[in-house]
Every structure is written in C-alpha cells, then in structure tokens.
Design an enzyme around this catalytic site. Structure first.
Site, PDB file in Angstrom:
ATOM      1  N   LYS A   1     -42.564 -29.308 -21.196  1.00 21.19           N
ATOM      2  CA  LYS A   1     -42.178 -30.305 -20.197  1.00 21.19           C
ATOM      3  C   LYS A   1     -43.034 -31.540 -20.384  1.00 21.19           C
ATOM      4  O   LYS A   1     -44.240 -31.519 -20.147  1.00 21.19           O
ATOM      5  CB  LYS A   1     -42.358 -29.738 -18.788  1.00 21.19           C
ATOM      6  CG  LYS A   1     -41.526 -28.494 -18.572  1.00 21.19           C
ATOM      7  CD  LYS A   1     -41.557 -28.041 -17.126  1.00 21.19           C
ATOM      8  CE  LYS A   1     -40.710 -26.805 -16.952  1.00 21.19           C
ATOM      9  NZ  LYS A   1     -41.433 -25.553 -17.224  1.00 21.19           N
TER      10      LYS A   1
ATOM     11  N   TRP B   1     -37.507 -32.292 -20.802  1.00 26.47           N
ATOM     12  CA  TRP B   1     -37.771 -31.065 -21.552  1.00 26.47           C
ATOM     13  C   TRP B   1     -37.622 -31.301 -23.050  1.00 26.47           C
ATOM     14  O   TRP B   1     -36.681 -31.937 -23.505  1.00 26.47           O
ATOM     15  CB  TRP B   1     -36.796 -29.958 -21.134  1.00 26.47           C
ATOM     16  CG  TRP B   1     -37.053 -29.434 -19.763  1.00 26.47           C
ATOM     17  CD1 TRP B   1     -37.986 -29.894 -18.867  1.00 26.47           C
ATOM     18  CD2 TRP B   1     -36.380 -28.360 -19.119  1.00 26.47           C
ATOM     19  NE1 TRP B   1     -37.926 -29.170 -17.715  1.00 26.47           N
ATOM     20  CE2 TRP B   1     -36.951 -28.221 -17.830  1.00 26.47           C
ATOM     21  CE3 TRP B   1     -35.350 -27.489 -19.486  1.00 26.47           C
ATOM     22  CZ2 TRP B   1     -36.525 -27.255 -16.922  1.00 26.47           C
ATOM     23  CZ3 TRP B   1     -34.928 -26.529 -18.588  1.00 26.47           C
ATOM     24  CH2 TRP B   1     -35.519 -26.405 -17.313  1.00 26.47           C
TER      25      TRP B   1
END
Ligand code: AMP
Length: 541
Positions: free
Chosen positions: A438, A443
């Site tokens: 992250k 992501w």
C-alpha cells in the site's frame, strides 16, 4: 412435481469401481520411496482398495472416523484415498513439510484414529508420537522385509494388513453428503483450519476438473501429478483421472528435475501439474542438459502465480503449453483455469500469452465476484480490482469444528485474494490481500513486480514486499535470488522495470539473497520474508 430419475448418491467408491470395469487394464505407475518402479492397473488398485477396506474395518474404523496419512504420491496412498473414503471414514492427508508442532496440532484436532505413513517419515513420527493423543496405531507403508525397527506404539506393516484380507467386499452406500476427506490449510496466521470435503462435492469437482476447458483429462492421456496428494487432494487428479480412466504416474518423493524428467520420458507422460518452484527446477535441469520433452503437451501450473516468463519458456523452447490454474484448499481446490476461447484462435502468440498469464476462467460450479472495501461489487473490466469472493457446490461453508467462526460473507466465501476480472471472465490475482503493497493510498501488485523480475535472464526467483515508509505508508523492495553463475546489479535490474510499470511502482531497492523462504506448500512465505526484513531501512526513508 419431482422428476422420476434414479436416486443414486455420488460416492467416491463408484469412481474406482467404474475405472476397474471400463479401464481395468490402464496402468498406475509409481516410483516408490524404496527407489524402484511399481506398476499395476486400475483393476489391481480396486482389488487392493477393497482388501484395505476390510483391513480398516478389522481395525474397527467406522463411518466418520478420521484416518491420517503422511505420505508421498504413490499407489499405496492412492489405495488409502479409496479404501478409507469408500467405507465412509475420512482420509486426513497431513502435509509432512509442516513443523512438528503443527502436525501434532492437526492430528489431535482431527482426532485421527490411525496414521498411515511412508518409511521416510518414521523418524519424524517417532518424535511426535508422545504428543499424538488419539492415534491407536501406526501403519507403515511397506512390506514385512522393509519394516523398520521403531519405537512407534502399535506399529503395523501395511502389506501384511492388506494381504491378510481377501477382496470379497461390496462398497457400502450412504448419504452423498457424508464427509470423505479432511485437509488443513496452512494459514499464515493462527492455527491451521480443517476443510472437510463430502463425497458429493468431490465427485462434482472431479467432473468439473476433467472438462476440456479445465484440466482436459482423457483416457488417451498419461498424467503425472507432481502436486502432492497431501496438498488439496493433488488438485483432484486421483479422483478426476480415475473417473476418466487416465494412466497415472506417481513420482513418490523424487521431485528433482532429473527424476521428474526421466519419468516423463519413460512413461510417456502427456500432462503434469504442480507449483511454479518445481517447474523452475525442471526447466533449469532440462536447459542445462540440453534435453527435450518427447510426449509432454501440457503443464498445469498453480498454487502460486505462473510467471509469464515461465509460460513463454515452456512454449517457445519446448512446445509445452502451460495451463495456468488458480484455486485453494477451501475450493477442493479448483477455481479457475486459463484455457483460451474461440475468439483467441487468430490472436498473436504474444496476445495468447497475455491471456494465459491470467489465472483463468471459472468452470460451471464456481461463481465469482470482486468487491471493494465496502463490499460493493466491482465491474469486470480487467482493471478494477478488489477482494475475490466465490461460491459453489465444492467450496467450503465452514471449517472443521467451526474453527474461526462463520467464514462466509452473505453466502460468499472470501478467498483472501485480490483480483480483477476482465469482460471475458478471465480473472487475474494481483495479490494475497495480506501481501498487497500500500503506497500513498494506492495498491501495488507484488505479483506484477515479481513477474517482471523473473523475466530477467539473470533472475531465478524474486519476491516483492512492502517496507514501512514515513511518507508513503509502504514502498516496495525486491528480494532476489540470482541464477547460478549469472550476474546482475541493483541498477541493471531497476532499469529493466522502466517502461513496464508506472513510475511510482518502481521498487525502492533490490536485495540479493541466496534463497527465499517457502511455505509447506511451496509458496513464497511473505510472512517470513517480512520478518527477515523487519529492521531493514529503505534508502529513501
Ligand atoms: P492453498 O489453499 O494452500 O492451495 O492456497 C491457496 C492460495 O494460493 C490462493 O488463495 C492464492 O493466494 C494462491 N494461489 C493459488 N493458485 C494461484 C495462482 N495461479 N496464482 C496466484 N496465486 C495462487
């Protein structure tokens, strides 16, 4: 109004009965722990499974009792698959690569009554025996001549046990929802959890596994399951191959490149299945020794992402088609398979590789969806990614003894994988949800970063993990094992990423190591790796 068709329960014993009747002379070949080759037929196997069933009954194994195995892929393990389930008992396949404490935990939790073990594991089990609370006896998978001296209480010889019985035995009939097998998942946190299959789920799953767009099993094939029978039922092959009458070759503990290649050639294997790490070893061995595959047509790769470089390598250099598959113990295990559609017939080889690198499409029986963090369903556009949920008749509804509470979310099983699905239904895993990196609220797919690294000619294996960063939350680094004798620098490898990923996906650092940690099922152990890199500091932090 009910229909008027026969009520016949779907039972595992019917698979081997069918194979005996319709494929009685088809061979099952095993490279044994003892080192030699054993061969017999489905008819012989059925006979021995019936004798074993009688031996189990003589040991007072009853409907619902758990009988554990610690064994490699071989004909005796295969007989146990049928003998144990056939009488309505439950075969509990234990993964011998787990830590001793985990094995003891699993055997106690499963309340296993007997343990059948290969010679290889006698030493291991002798150490564990004092911890194994419910086991009444140990059966060693060998003949009298090879019976070792052992401290195991109530140790028995498999061959003596089986051969003491005759084969006059009719398989019993019972409810198809009866449990037939138990397999614990090696979850990354907490205790392992048991998945309890039914006869019904196993048969329906075997049908689906055999379909042309899944594993494409046929009575003209010869299949060598490298994937162990203690890992998610060897992906259904001991059931699916029996259903179809496929010649099977069991490699025993001999899983190095040389042994596997030798069996492929001598037995004319047309299809095999296993995790990428095994194929990496095979690919290296075959290249180093300038060998080829004379009969192998398809390699099923699953358990971890099949790197595109591996898919290309097998096709371009050896003419072997890679079938990329995804699944999990909780799914019996097949979830998707990456077979092409008619629309791909005229696609370029490169475009075909792109489709094959995805984890594939679901066969009928697996329903999938992807959802965002609020549980809202995401579109199938090949871009949006979220938590992958599944449901279907061969997917678990809860764990053995209710361990971990109700796993379902509104009737769906959350896989713990993060994925996108394209408009044609091809799913692609981008990460385990615990492994996503992250960075700045977005992501980064660790699998994408790893796939690029292993496409570099000097890289044997690579893992991408997130390292805590004061500004970005996490930043990716790459941990790399170089190929023997190959050289590549940090800078060269990072340069290799240019143009292949968004700039902010670029790994912050490359660390070279001699080996990467793996789990008991041959997957990269990101958990261990993150622990190893706990005190690592990013160059930019
Ligand atoms: P297991 O229950 O041990 O078979 O592990 C299941 C998990 O393995 C899945 O939830 C995925 O995270 C991973 N897995 C299995 N097949 C693949 C694949 N083809 N690509 C990526 N991950 C996979």
């Amino acid at each position: 109004m009910h229909g008027l068709m026969m009520e016949q329960p779907l039972l595992i014993s019917d698979l081997i009965r069918h194979a005996d009747r319709h494929h009685g002379s088809t061979e099952i070949v095993s490279k044994r722990v003892e080192g030699d080759i054993h061969r017999y037929t489905y008819r012989d196997a059925h006979k021995r499974a019936r004798k074993l069933a009688k031996a189990l009954l003589a040991l007072s194994v009853k409907l619902g009792d758990r009988v554990a195995t610690l064994a490699w892929n071989g004909y005796r393990h295969y007989e146990l698959y049928y003998g144990v389930s056939g009488i309505g008992a439950i075969i509990h396949t234990i993964n011998p690569r787990l830590f001793g404490e985990q094995i003891a935990y699993i055997a106690n939790h499963g309340e296993d009554k007997y343990l059948f073990l290969d010679l290889t594991f006698v030493g291991l089990v002798e150490k564990l025996a004092p911890e194994l609370k419910t086991i009444k006896g140990y059966v060693i998978l060998c003949d009298r001549a090879r019976m070792p001296k052992t401290t195991l209480p109530n140790a028995m010889c498999y061959e003596e046990l089986v051969e003491a019985q005759d084969d006059r035995y009719e398989w019993p009939t019972f409810d198809e929802r009866t449990a037939c097998g138990l397999c614990y998942t090696s979850g990354t946190t907490g205790n392992p959890k048991g998945v309890l299959y039914t006869h019904r789920s196993t048969i329906i799953h075997a049908y689906a596994a055999a379909l042309p767009d899944t594993l494409n099993l046929s009575a003209r094939d010869c299949v060598l399951p490298v994937v162990p029978m203690f890992h998610a039922n060897a992906w259904s092959l001991p059931y699916g191959c029996t259903m179809i009458g496929v010649k099977m070759v069991f490699p025993g503990p001999h899983l190095d490149g040389k042994s596997v290649h030798e069996l492929f050639e001598t037995e004319h294997v047309s299809m095999s299945a296993g995790v990428p790490t095994v194929w990496l070893a095979l690919l290296n061995f075959v290249k180093e020794n300038k060998l080829k595959f004379s009969t192998l047509k398809t390699l099923v790769i699953g358990g971890s992402a099949a790197p595109p470089a591996m898919i290309r390598g097998f096709r371009n250099e050896f003419g072997v088609n890679v079938l990329h598959a995804w699944g999990m113990t909780e799914m019996s295990p097949l979830g998707t398979a990456g077979t092409l559609k008619a629309k791909h017939a005229d696609a370029s080889q490169e475009d075909k590789f792109t489709v094959q690198a995805r984890q594939g499409r679901a066969p009928f029986g697996v329903d999938m969806r992807i959802v965002d963090t609020q549980g809202r369903e995401l579109p199938w556009d090949g871009k949006a990614f979220g938590d992958l949920h599944v449901r279907g008749p061969w997917i678990t509804s809860s764990y053995f003894k209710g361990e971990g509470g109700d796993p379902l979310k509104g009737g769906w099983f959350p896989t713990g994988d993060v994925a996108n699905i394209d408009a044609d239904g091809y799913m692609q895993i981008t990460d385990r949800s615990k492994d996503v990196i992250k960075s700045g609220g977005e992501w980064i797919s660790s699998i994408d970063l790893e796939n690029i690294a292993v496409a570099h000619p000097a890289v044997a294996e690579a893992a991408a993990i997130g390292i805590v960063h004061p500004k970005w939350d996490e930043r990716p680094i790459l941990v790399v094992v170089k190929k023997a004798g190959a050289e590549v620098s940090r800078e060269e490898l990072l340069k290799f990423y240019e143009g292949k990923i968004a700039k902010w996906w670029m790994p912050e650092d490359v660390v070279f190591v001699n080996e990467l940690p793996h789990t008991a099922t041959g997957k990269l152990s990101k958990l261990n790796l993150r622990q190893q890199f706990q005190s690592y500091k990013l160059p930019s932090a």
